[in-house]
Design a protein around this motif. Structure first.
Motif, PDB file in Angstrom:
ATOM      1  N   HIS A   1      -6.177  -0.824   7.878  1.00  0.00           N
ATOM      2  CA  HIS A   1      -6.748  -0.313   9.133  1.00  0.00           C
ATOM      3  C   HIS A   1      -6.325  -1.188  10.316  1.00  0.00           C
ATOM      4  CE1 HIS A   1      -9.507   1.571  11.887  1.00  0.00           C
ATOM      5  NE2 HIS A   1     -10.126   0.422  12.128  1.00  0.00           N
ATOM      6  N   ARG A   2      -6.333  -2.501  10.119  1.00  0.00           N
ATOM      7  CA  ARG A   2      -5.924  -3.411  11.199  1.00  0.00           C
ATOM      8  C   ARG A   2      -4.444  -3.232  11.514  1.00  0.00           C
ATOM      9  NH1 ARG A   2      -6.355  -5.260  15.878  1.00  0.00           N
ATOM     10  NH2 ARG A   2      -5.640  -7.401  16.221  1.00  0.00           N
ATOM     11  N   ALA A   3      -3.625  -3.027  10.481  1.00  0.00           N
ATOM     12  CA  ALA A   3      -2.196  -2.803  10.701  1.00  0.00           C
ATOM     13  C   ALA A   3      -1.966  -1.519  11.491  1.00  0.00           C
ATOM     14  CB  ALA A   3      -1.466  -2.733   9.361  1.00  0.00           C
ATOM     15  N   GLU A   4      -2.731  -0.496  11.192  1.00  0.00           N
ATOM     16  CA  GLU A   4      -2.614   0.761  11.947  1.00  0.00           C
ATOM     17  C   GLU A   4      -2.974   0.537  13.416  1.00  0.00           C
ATOM     18  OE1 GLU A   4      -3.560   4.407   8.891  1.00  0.00           O
ATOM     19  OE2 GLU A   4      -5.251   3.155   9.508  1.00  0.00           O
ATOM     20  N   GLN A   5      -3.993  -0.271  13.662  1.00  0.00           N
ATOM     21  CA  GLN A   5      -4.380  -0.561  15.047  1.00  0.00           C
ATOM     22  C   GLN A   5      -3.245  -1.251  15.799  1.00  0.00           C
ATOM     23  OE1 GLN A   5      -7.988  -2.843  14.292  1.00  0.00           O
ATOM     24  NE2 GLN A   5      -9.262  -1.147  15.085  1.00  0.00           N
ATOM     25  N   LEU A   6      -2.640  -2.234  15.162  1.00  0.00           N
ATOM     26  CA  LEU A   6      -1.556  -2.960  15.828  1.00  0.00           C
ATOM     27  C   LEU A   6      -0.340  -2.065  16.042  1.00  0.00           C
ATOM     28  CD1 LEU A   6      -1.687  -6.442  14.040  1.00  0.00           C
ATOM     29  CD2 LEU A   6      -2.414  -5.889  16.358  1.00  0.00           C
ATOM     30  N   ARG A   7      -0.046  -1.243  15.079  1.00  0.00           N
ATOM     31  CA  ARG A   7       1.109  -0.352  15.210  1.00  0.00           C
ATOM     32  C   ARG A   7       0.845   0.747  16.224  1.00  0.00           C
ATOM     33  NH1 ARG A   7       2.977   4.436  11.408  1.00  0.00           N
ATOM     34  NH2 ARG A   7       5.133   4.702  12.086  1.00  0.00           N
ATOM     35  N   GLY A   8      -0.418   1.183  16.296  1.00  0.00           N
ATOM     36  CA  GLY A   8      -0.758   2.258  17.217  1.00  0.00           C
ATOM     37  C   GLY A   8      -0.579   3.638  16.640  1.00  0.00           C
ATOM     38  N   LEU A   9      -0.312   3.727  15.329  1.00  0.00           N
ATOM     39  CA  LEU A   9      -0.128   5.014  14.664  1.00  0.00           C
ATOM     40  C   LEU A   9      -0.747   4.968  13.277  1.00  0.00           C
ATOM     41  CD1 LEU A   9       3.634   5.827  15.434  1.00  0.00           C
ATOM     42  CD2 LEU A   9       1.632   6.966  16.435  1.00  0.00           C
ATOM     43  N   ASP A  10      -1.181   6.120  12.796  1.00  0.00           N
ATOM     44  CA  ASP A  10      -1.658   6.247  11.424  1.00  0.00           C
ATOM     45  C   ASP A  10      -0.481   6.057  10.471  1.00  0.00           C
ATOM     46  OD1 ASP A  10      -2.089   8.261   8.959  1.00  0.00           O
ATOM     47  OD2 ASP A  10      -4.027   7.503   9.623  1.00  0.00           O
ATOM     48  N   VAL A  11      -0.741   5.536   9.266  1.00  0.00           N
ATOM     49  CA  VAL A  11       0.349   5.279   8.313  1.00  0.00           C
ATOM     50  C   VAL A  11       1.052   6.557   7.867  1.00  0.00           C
ATOM     51  CG1 VAL A  11      -0.641   3.146   7.420  1.00  0.00           C
ATOM     52  CG2 VAL A  11      -1.241   5.321   6.353  1.00  0.00           C
TER      53      VAL A  11
ATOM     54  N   TYR B   1       0.835  -1.217   0.000  1.00  0.00           N
ATOM     55  CA  TYR B   1       0.000   0.000   0.000  1.00  0.00           C
ATOM     56  C   TYR B   1       0.862   1.257   0.000  1.00  0.00           C
ATOM     57  CZ  TYR B   1      -3.371   3.390   1.999  1.00  0.00           C
ATOM     58  OH  TYR B   1      -4.150   4.482   2.258  1.00  0.00           O
ATOM     59  N   LEU B   2       1.909   1.278   0.792  1.00  0.00           N
ATOM     60  CA  LEU B   2       2.794   2.440   0.836  1.00  0.00           C
ATOM     61  C   LEU B   2       3.668   2.518  -0.415  1.00  0.00           C
ATOM     62  CD1 LEU B   2       3.886   2.325   4.585  1.00  0.00           C
ATOM     63  CD2 LEU B   2       2.251   3.902   3.514  1.00  0.00           C
ATOM     64  N   ASP B   3       4.077   1.355  -0.935  1.00  0.00           N
ATOM     65  CA  ASP B   3       4.915   1.341  -2.142  1.00  0.00           C
ATOM     66  C   ASP B   3       4.194   1.925  -3.349  1.00  0.00           C
ATOM     67  OD1 ASP B   3       6.990   0.206  -0.750  1.00  0.00           O
ATOM     68  OD2 ASP B   3       6.636  -1.842  -1.475  1.00  0.00           O
ATOM     69  N   VAL B   4       2.857   1.811  -3.390  1.00  0.00           N
ATOM     70  CA  VAL B   4       2.089   2.342  -4.525  1.00  0.00           C
ATOM     71  C   VAL B   4       1.433   3.669  -4.154  1.00  0.00           C
ATOM     72  CG1 VAL B   4       1.723   0.067  -5.529  1.00  0.00           C
ATOM     73  CG2 VAL B   4       0.033   0.973  -3.916  1.00  0.00           C
ATOM     74  N   GLU B   5       2.069   4.384  -3.225  1.00  0.00           N
ATOM     75  CA  GLU B   5       1.616   5.734  -2.833  1.00  0.00           C
ATOM     76  C   GLU B   5       0.186   5.733  -2.310  1.00  0.00           C
ATOM     77  OE1 GLU B   5       3.687   8.182  -2.593  1.00  0.00           O
ATOM     78  OE2 GLU B   5       5.297   6.969  -3.472  1.00  0.00           O
ATOM     79  N   ARG B   6      -0.126   4.727  -1.494  1.00  0.00           N
ATOM     80  CA  ARG B   6      -1.392   4.630  -0.775  1.00  0.00           C
ATOM     81  C   ARG B   6      -2.604   4.543  -1.705  1.00  0.00           C
ATOM     82  NH1 ARG B   6      -1.059   9.200   3.824  1.00  0.00           N
ATOM     83  NH2 ARG B   6      -2.999   8.164   4.495  1.00  0.00           N
ATOM     84  N   SER B   7      -2.421   3.852  -2.822  1.00  0.00           N
ATOM     85  CA  SER B   7      -3.538   3.616  -3.745  1.00  0.00           C
ATOM     86  C   SER B   7      -4.153   2.257  -3.427  1.00  0.00           C
ATOM     87  CB  SER B   7      -3.049   3.640  -5.196  1.00  0.00           C
ATOM     88  OG  SER B   7      -4.053   3.131  -6.057  1.00  0.00           O
ATOM     89  N   LEU B   8      -5.407   2.277  -2.930  1.00  0.00           N
ATOM     90  CA  LEU B   8      -6.079   1.017  -2.613  1.00  0.00           C
ATOM     91  C   LEU B   8      -6.291   0.171  -3.867  1.00  0.00           C
ATOM     92  CD1 LEU B   8      -8.793   2.266  -0.086  1.00  0.00           C
ATOM     93  CD2 LEU B   8      -6.795   0.862   0.440  1.00  0.00           C
ATOM     94  N   THR B   9      -6.613   0.835  -4.966  1.00  0.00           N
ATOM     95  CA  THR B   9      -6.879   0.115  -6.214  1.00  0.00           C
ATOM     96  C   THR B   9      -5.625  -0.586  -6.730  1.00  0.00           C
ATOM     97  OG1 THR B   9      -8.607   1.707  -6.796  1.00  0.00           O
ATOM     98  CG2 THR B   9      -7.718   0.344  -8.571  1.00  0.00           C
ATOM     99  N   GLU B  10      -4.488   0.137  -6.760  1.00  0.00           N
ATOM    100  CA  GLU B  10      -3.240  -0.439  -7.256  1.00  0.00           C
ATOM    101  C   GLU B  10      -2.755  -1.544  -6.326  1.00  0.00           C
ATOM    102  OE1 GLU B  10       0.014  -1.155  -9.677  1.00  0.00           O
ATOM    103  OE2 GLU B  10      -1.833  -0.011 -10.050  1.00  0.00           O
ATOM    104  N   ALA B  11      -2.862  -1.330  -5.016  1.00  0.00           N
ATOM    105  CA  ALA B  11      -2.441  -2.372  -4.066  1.00  0.00           C
ATOM    106  C   ALA B  11      -3.285  -3.627  -4.224  1.00  0.00           C
ATOM    107  CB  ALA B  11      -2.534  -1.848  -2.641  1.00  0.00           C
TER     108      ALA B  11
END
Length: 432
Positions: free
Chosen positions: A395-405, A369-379
């Protein structure tokens, strides 16, 4: 009283029962022994071999070079696991000598002397003796400890003596064959160039049969699995260099399972063609330095970059087999201090650095998701999943990390890249 420790093998307890997963020995060797003595005893022996290798590399840092490290680990594991098999069956398995005697040819090809080899045996013997005595103290009833300790030490010292004699003979034969080969002269000259020693380009070009005034691309190829044939490495190197557009090449065997290679042309290579390289065959890995630098310094610099890329490839658990310096240069920098890299990953990812396939899937999705500049469609297209699935996982990854991407994005991407490439940097639970 028992004549040997076979009665208490099943009480051996490794620090890490999963040590077998990192073993460099052929799986069939371990499978048969697990059935005979149990998984915990085998894991203890593998862990012992890995500890012996680590101590050797700690005390003899000149041996910590690409290719040699793997031979040391394989040799130490084969001795430790072979000793376990001897205790269980009474005869040393034939595969122990086969694995162990592969090492001298690698050492000779890398310019490492017999003295360092014999010193490594002494270091391994000392480490194994201390570990074995500690194990006896832990698992053997007190009335039997003295006899069992003596039995085990006799086994270790006898095995070390036999190994030193056999390896010395093999080393002498390998060295004699090497010194009479044309590769010895060329490799010695290459080592001088790589070390930055002054050389005469014209004389060096004649000796190597390779024009050093051109623009160079360096490769390192090595066999990592038994199914691959080391004899195919020179041909594969030539093919990859031709695919890069090189019109001349130099290929040097380095030990039994590795080659160094350079390709050159009169003009800078077409770097866009590097994306078209065919993937290396199963069991083979390839590292490549940056292309296009001219002269002796370009020859040297591209090789040193290939060495750094190979170090990433040696440790990588990602499954990929091609490591170009331009793709892994950030990982090279981040891995200069592995312990700091591990803490960095745990600190940045928090609970997202936890173990298990589910958490690994979340990390892989977030990285994509970050590699494709946060494009949900491309990811979603790259991962071949639904767009909503990507959204949920992020969203689940953000919860586990505790921070917004969006927070600390650059460190986050670096941590995800490290975690994707090296499993051992992902540890259970967040760092404090």
């Amino acid at each position: 009283m028992n004549s040997g420790p076979s009665s208490w093998l099943d009480r051996l307890s490794p620090r890490d029962p999963a040590a077998v997963d990192d073993s460099l020995l052929p799986p069939g060797v371990l499978t048969g022994l697990v059935e005979e003595v149990g998984p915990r005893a085998v894991a203890w022996a593998v862990e012992l071999g890995q500890g012996m290798a680590a101590r050797i590399l700690e005390e003899l840092p000149t041996l910590a070079v690409e290719g040699v490290v793997q031979e040391i680990r394989t040799g130490c594991e084969s001795v430790a696991v072979g000793a376990l098999a001897t205790v269980a069956g009474g005869q040393p398995p034939a595969w122990v000598a086969a694995q162990l005697l592969q090492g001298p040819a690698e050492l000779v090809g890398r310019g490492i002397g017999m003295e360092e080899m014999l010193r490594s045996i002494q270091v391994a013997q000392s480490f194994a003796a201390r570990a074995a005595v500690a194990a006896v103290q832990d698992v053997v009833p007190e009335p039997e400890r003295f006899a069992q300790t003596r039995w085990v030490l006799d086994l270790i010292f006898g095995a070390a003596e036999q190994a030193a004699a056999a390896l010395s003979r093999e080393f002498a034969q390998a060295q004699k064959a090497w010194l009479t080969s044309s590769s010895a002269v060329r490799q010695e000259l290459v080592r001088e160039i790589v070390a930055g020693e002054p050389v005469t380009p014209s004389r060096s070009s004649r000796t190597l049969g390779y024009d050093l005034s051109r623009q160079h691309t360096a490769l390192i190829l090595w066999v990592e699995a038994e199914e691959a044939d080391p004899r195919e490495l020179p041909r594969l190197a030539e093919d990859l260099l031709r695919a890069q557009g090189c019109t001349a090449s130099l290929v040097l065997p380095v030990g039994r399972r590795r080659v160094w290679a350079w390709g050159s042309g009169l003009s800078a290579p077409d770097t866009t063609r590097r994306d078209e390289w065919p993937p290396p065959p199963a069991g083979v890995k390839v590292a490549a330095g940056l292309p296009g630098r001219a002269g002796v310094e370009g020859f040297r610099r591209s090789h040193l970059e290939a060495v750094e890329a190979a170090a990433v490839g040696e440790r990588s658990t990602s499954g990929r087999r091609l490591f170009r310096y331009e793709d892994v240069d950030v990982l090279v920098l981040l891995l200069q201090q592995p312990e700091l890299a591990r803490e960095f990953v745990r600190r940045e990812l928090g609970a997202l650095a936890g173990p298990g396939p589910a958490t690994a899937t979340l990390r892989a999705t977030l990285k994509c998701y970050l590699d494709v500049e946060r494009s949900l469609t491309e990811a979603a297209a790259r991962l071949q999943v639904a767009r909503n699935t990507v959204s949920y996982r992020v969203h689940r990854a953000e919860q586990l990390r505790g921070l917004d991407v969006a927070q600390r994005r650059m460190p986050l991407q670096a941590a995800l890249a490290l975690a994707a490439e090296f499993d051992d940097l992902v540890t259970e639970g967040p760092a404090t």
